[in-house]
Design an enzyme around this catalytic site. Structure first.
Site, PDB file in Angstrom:
ATOM      1  N   ASP A  12       0.863  -1.177   0.000  1.00 20.05           N
ATOM      2  CA  ASP A  12       0.000   0.000   0.000  1.00 20.05           C
ATOM      3  C   ASP A  12       0.902   1.231   0.000  1.00 20.05           C
ATOM      4  OD1 ASP A  12       0.986   0.309   2.524  1.00 20.05           O
ATOM      5  OD2 ASP A  12      -0.907   0.073   3.561  1.00 20.05           O
ATOM      6  N   ASP A  61      -7.845  -7.644   0.079  1.00 22.50           N
ATOM      7  CA  ASP A  61      -6.972  -7.833   1.235  1.00 22.50           C
ATOM      8  C   ASP A  61      -7.743  -7.379   2.458  1.00 22.50           C
ATOM      9  OD1 ASP A  61      -6.579  -4.821   0.763  1.00 22.50           O
ATOM     10  OD2 ASP A  61      -5.567  -5.169   2.661  1.00 22.50           O
TER      11      ASP A  61
END
Lengths: 376, 376
Positions: free
Chosen positions: B92, B271
């Site tokens: 991320d 996720d």
């Protein structure tokens, strides 16, 4: 249970042997990982077998009695069924825990009254009760109920305590021999030598224990704070008296160097929380020496933890990665370090065994004691 | 990176595909276990592969930047080398963490100033800086630096934030496209749709993201507290706009039911920390429903945790044993439950994939959503 002596070292009292139980064979000298509450902390059962190569593990009667409790263990069909470990198990008697862990306890001839560390509830352990409990847990090797004296300990107390431990042993044997295993396989009872650090008491206790003629014998009350030299002296005196054709178990010992020295004195079996407890604090025992993995010096050391041990965790993960996990307080740090330290202990006793068989144990032991005691 | 669409469901927007990276192939729809600080908590890398069958894992830029830090990661040769995970990794951008975790942060057009949760030190993340950081971490798929708006969020703030996220994206793309991977393999940059729960903003953002023509696209700012129906509505609108021939990644979602519903809406990648975080609290997702393993009812249930999943931990250990470990606060409880929950998530998306291929996804999904939402 059957014990076969294989080889006796010519320069020391070290020996190799094979201990056969209904759950499989144990090759001695052996280290037994401690699985307090039906788990070797942070280690999967599969890892115990495949990576650590454990041949037998310990359970703690005090902890198992309180949690999950005897009703659950009996319904499961014993501890082996409950935790899925199908190799041999040894349980202690709970004596050490009720004397040292439980805050308020009262000892008298009958037994010990103590309070649970979990909920404060009151319980009584007696020699007979502890035999019954260990029948229900169902370990292959079970231990007599004894008082483990602290260090230092006054002579008068040590003598009285030893005498009570001997009377308790008689009661343990009576109960054990008049009952049977609950799950269709055999169990054996090891008595425990006490006597603190007093030579005459240790001799007297070793003789009393030897006279019982059990299938194996244990040495208790050492590694409780006394100097290492004193531990070796007591161990040597006791192993001289305990029968040579029976396995000898030195309880709660110790560092890698302690274990090598005591193998040389004729001890066959060891257990200790040190490899797992120290692992959780970032202390690694390796074939090159002792590592504090928190140390800054490992932060960019991308070499494997200890490839000599040959297992997954010690070979796959780097020191730098384990250091990162440790300082980051990641659970995986405890997992890797615990597997590594236990695999190292099993590797070490396996190496000792090989060198006894090969006839060069004494020389190897001297070098190895220095190596494993080095701070890297 | 290459994405190949394989099969499109006839009744829903679900599809299967193959995503090829330099670290291997990912079969979609896929769930990606979260490995915040270079470790999927309580899970060995070997277990991720063999027991969980993870094809790609996540890393968090914020955590990795602070610890072990970029110098260590670069010396190691990137995150794959550092933690030994040789399959694909996605990172991320750190945006979510600096906005939600870091206590004191200041946002302006340039970027975000924040204080480390570890030592309070001050740091700045800018779109360009976050590209450079992710180049150094070396994930296969990296994310644009965005502002993830909270829920609820006023329309005015959501619009301004989205517009800034778009300007930041332009800067991310400029930086990313003018730099190269450091370790000899390719990396790809996914932009992120924002716009809170406002239809016009979501449409506008999805169009802007689609127009960038990147190799894959992400949907952010959902699963932050809004009702599930609202999440599905936004996701459906956005997947209608995002190109069908590129993978779509719905960030931070979600429960097993959320994942099945969003697969039906055309999402390919997911996720979430839920399977591992809830595992550590004793909540198990199983093929039969949700289990609170602390519940008294499991104390003498010696059946396997969930044999349908077929991996070691879910098959070998019983519910009663896991309950005992959980109430005893043993580390092994977190290990077993984490493996199980992740293996279940991977099993679930694998089943979804099979049913899409077989052409009966819609019917299967309806039944499965009910099943996995049941409290046992």
């Amino acid at each position: 249970m059957k014990f076969t002596l294989e080889k006796k070292d010519s320069l020391t009292n070290a020996r190799t042997g094979t201990l056969t139980t209904d759950h499989g064979v144990i090759q001695t000298p052996i280290f037994m990982p401690v699985g307090t509450a039906a788990t070797v902390k942070a280690v999967h059962q599969r890892e115990l077998k495949e990576d650590i190569k454990a041949q037998i593990i310990l359970g703690n009667t005090y902890h198992l009695y309180l949690r999950p409790g005897l009703d659950i263990l009996e319904k499961a069909g014993g501890l082996h069924q409950f935790n899925g470990w199908d190799r041999p198990i040894l349980t202690d008697s709970g004596g050490y825990q009720v004397f040292s862990l439980a805050g308020t306890r009262k000892i008298n001839e009958e037994g010990v009254t103590f309070k649970s560390h979990i909920d404060g509830s009151k319980h009584v352990f007696t020699p007979e009760g502890v035999m019954d409990i260990q029948r229900t847990i169902g370990a292959d090797i079970i231990m007599a109920f004894d008082e483990c004296t602290p260090y230092p300990c006054e002579y008068g107390y040590a003598r009285k305590s030893m005498e009570m431990t001997h009377r308790w042993l008689t009661r343990c044997i009576q109960r054990f021999d008049s009952t049977e295993g609950k799950y269709g396989y055999g169990q054996t009872l090891f008595p425990i030598v006490q006597g603190s650090v007093y030579k005459d008491l240790r001799k007297q206790s070793a003789q009393f224990i030897a006279d019982q003629g059990r299938e194996g014998n244990a040495i208790g009350g050492l590694s409780v704070g006394e100097p290492a030299e004193m531990m070796y002296e007591m161990t040597e005196m006791v192993t001289d008296i305990l029968p040579a054709d029976k396995p000898r178990y030195l309880m709660g010992v110790g560092t890698p160097a302690n274990i090598l020295e005591c193998i040389a004195l004729g001890v066959d079996m060891f257990d200790c929380v040190m490899p797992t407890r120290n692992a959780r604090n970032g202390m690694l025992f390796t074939s090159e020496g002792i590592i504090n993995i928190r140390n800054e010096k490992w932060k960019d050391d991308f070499s494997p933890i200890d490839p000599a041990i040959g297992n997954y965790a010690s070979t796959f993960y780097s020191k730098a990665y384990l250091r990162h996990l440790t300082v980051s307080k990641e659970i995986l740090a405890a997992q890797i370090a615990s597997i590594h330290n236990l695999a190292f202990y099993l590797w070490l006793v396996g190496q000792a065994r090989e060198h006894i068989q090969a006839g060069d144990f004494a020389v190897w032991k001297e070098q190895m004691v220095k190596k494993v005691s080095t701070r890297l």
